[in-house]
Design an enzyme around this catalytic site. Structure first.
Site, short mmCIF file in Angstrom:
data_model
loop_
_atom_site.label_atom_id
_atom_site.label_comp_id
_atom_site.label_asym_id
_atom_site.label_seq_id
_atom_site.Cartn_x
_atom_site.Cartn_y
_atom_site.Cartn_z
N ARG A 264 29.89 -28.82 5.62
CA ARG A 264 30.66 -28.90 4.38
C ARG A 264 30.09 -27.87 3.41
O ARG A 264 28.88 -27.86 3.16
CB ARG A 264 30.56 -30.30 3.77
CG ARG A 264 31.64 -30.58 2.72
CD ARG A 264 31.36 -31.85 1.93
NE ARG A 264 30.26 -31.63 1.00
CZ ARG A 264 29.12 -32.31 1.02
NH1 ARG A 264 28.90 -33.24 1.94
NH2 ARG A 264 28.18 -32.05 0.13
N GLY B 244 27.36 -35.97 4.54
CA GLY B 244 27.27 -37.42 4.46
C GLY B 244 28.41 -38.12 5.17
O GLY B 244 29.54 -37.62 5.24
N TYR C 264 27.02 -40.76 -4.58
CA TYR C 264 26.87 -41.94 -3.73
C TYR C 264 27.16 -43.27 -4.39
O TYR C 264 27.34 -44.28 -3.70
CB TYR C 264 25.45 -41.96 -3.13
CG TYR C 264 25.19 -40.73 -2.30
CD1 TYR C 264 25.92 -40.47 -1.16
CD2 TYR C 264 24.23 -39.80 -2.69
CE1 TYR C 264 25.71 -39.33 -0.42
CE2 TYR C 264 24.00 -38.65 -1.94
CZ TYR C 264 24.74 -38.43 -0.81
OH TYR C 264 24.54 -37.30 -0.07
N GLU D 193 26.15 -24.24 -1.58
CA GLU D 193 25.37 -24.45 -0.37
C GLU D 193 26.29 -24.85 0.77
O GLU D 193 27.44 -25.26 0.56
CB GLU D 193 24.30 -25.52 -0.57
CG GLU D 193 24.86 -26.90 -0.89
CD GLU D 193 23.75 -27.93 -1.09
OE1 GLU D 193 22.69 -27.79 -0.48
OE2 GLU D 193 23.99 -28.89 -1.84
N SER E 228 21.62 -33.32 -1.43
CA SER E 228 22.20 -34.39 -2.25
C SER E 228 21.89 -34.24 -3.74
O SER E 228 21.80 -35.21 -4.47
CB SER E 228 21.72 -35.77 -1.77
OG SER E 228 22.26 -36.06 -0.51
N ASN F 267 26.20 -27.61 3.82
CA ASN F 267 25.55 -28.82 4.32
C ASN F 267 25.79 -28.94 5.81
O ASN F 267 26.94 -29.11 6.25
CB ASN F 267 26.12 -30.06 3.61
CG ASN F 267 25.92 -30.00 2.12
OD1 ASN F 267 24.90 -30.42 1.62
ND2 ASN F 267 26.91 -29.49 1.40
N GLU G 171 16.38 -38.46 0.83
CA GLU G 171 17.74 -38.92 1.12
C GLU G 171 17.75 -40.04 2.16
O GLU G 171 18.77 -40.27 2.81
CB GLU G 171 18.58 -37.74 1.59
CG GLU G 171 18.74 -36.65 0.56
CD GLU G 171 19.47 -35.44 1.12
OE1 GLU G 171 20.70 -35.51 1.26
OE2 GLU G 171 18.80 -34.44 1.44
N ASP H 281 29.97 -26.40 -0.37
CA ASP H 281 30.22 -26.77 -1.76
C ASP H 281 30.32 -25.52 -2.62
O ASP H 281 29.55 -24.56 -2.44
CB ASP H 281 29.09 -27.66 -2.28
CG ASP H 281 28.99 -28.98 -1.52
OD1 ASP H 281 30.02 -29.42 -0.96
OD2 ASP H 281 27.89 -29.56 -1.48
#
Length: 325
Positions: free
Chosen positions: A259, A292, A220, A286, A150, A288, A21, A261
């Site tokens: 964050r 990002g 992205y 998951e 990611s 994070n 990443e 998900d």
């Protein structure tokens, strides 16, 4: 300490790194650096390369008051750099060693979530040799690396696919993979800042730029996905998503911003998202610990929706940096 005093402090923005990443981290770091300098911080970038001694020397030369950790993936998100910064006594943003390591290890995180009574998909660790020989779960199922972010390396094996053996043969993410049942429906995410879950975003990947799920390109690439916030889903499910995200943040021992998900299976009920019928099934994918901070990222979008612009978000992270040693 006053805001003026905080903004006179030096901030080193760690970016780049060694993981898959790296490009995402460089994008996040560049945005953070710009925002901090425009807000009056004395901020500079530092690319965390493979030479740890050089990294330590540059940190010693910089003598920052705070490190803004804009690294993603292995060595930046898994507790490694957190341990280095704790050792040398520099406060840093986001979560500490333990929470970072557990969140990055998807198998360990699943165990934490299950112990806390939070919803996880059916599945577990599978040796790559076993994956090559047979389906570990009824199809469709998902194959993912244990400790990448990611959506790097994520594959979905659907009915009629003959790609499982080829995926196993080309696997480069360690001796095991995490295999989980595929949850149909929608992709949702909830950001947490401190002790507050912000809102729920419904993510629709662009089918022309993804592989049928919220993969790296959908995350992205410009136009890779559409984000609807707040998500139009059953109101009970909306509140559950907020509660589960905050509970997952706390169960892992996270600090700062995270964050979570989800997959949300509304295929049997609440298809219109108007609150009719029973709420669908929420499953954690998951948490994070280094969300990002790129132009297409979800945390800044949710923060802005709640009245916190990007500069204020970055400043909040700096102001809540800590050393856990």
């Amino acid at each position: 300490m006053s805001h003026a005093a905080l903004r006179s402090r030096k901030v080193t923005v760690l970016m780049g790194g060694l993981s898959a990443e790296r490009a995402v981290s460089l994008s996040s770091g560049a945005q953070v650096l710009r925002a901090l300098n425009e807000s009056g911080y004395d901020a500079r970038a530092l690319d965390a390369g493979p030479d740890l001694r050089r990294l330590l020397a540059e940190l010693d030369a910089d003598r920052p008051d705070v490190v803004f950790n804009a690294l993603h993936g292995r060595f930046g998100e898994d507790g490694a750099i957190q341990g280095v910064l704790d050792w040398i006594g520099i406060p840093y943003t986001h979560s500490g060693i333990r929470a970072s390591a557990m969140a990055m290890d998807k198998h360990a995180a699943r165990a934490v979530f299950a112990a806390a009574g939070l919803p996880v998909a059916r599945g577990g660790l599978v040796a790559i040799a076993d994956l090559a020989s047979a389906d570990p779960l009824p199809r469709p199922f998902v194959i993912k690396p244990v400790n990448e972010g990611s959506s790097v390396g994520v594959e979905i094996i659907r009915e009629g696919s003959n790609s499982r053996a080829a995926i196993a043969a080309g696997w480069r993410y360690g001796p095991n993979a995490l295999v989980e049942e595929f949850i149909p429906g929608r992709e949702l995410t909830v950001a947490v800042i401190g002790d507050r879950a912000l809102t729920v975003t419904d993510i629709t990947p662009n089918p022309a730029m993804s592989h049928g799920f919220y993969d790296y390109d959908a995350k992205y690439a410009d136009g890779g996905s559409q984000h609807q916030l707040p998500a139009v889903i059953h109101p009970v499910a909306f509140e559950q998503a907020l509660e589960i995200a905050l509970a997952a943040h706390r169960a892992l021992g996270c600090t700062g911003a995270t964050r979570t998900d989800f997959r949300y299976d509304d295929t049997r009920s609440d298809k219109a998202g108007a609150g009719d019928g029973a709420p669908g099934r929420l499953v954690i994918l998951e948490v994070n610990t280094q969300p990002g901070l790129t132009p297409t990222s979800l945390l800044p979008e949710q923060a802005a929706f709640c009245g916190m612009d990007f500069a204020a978000l970055c400043a909040w992270m700096v102001e809540h940096a800590a050393c856990r040693a």
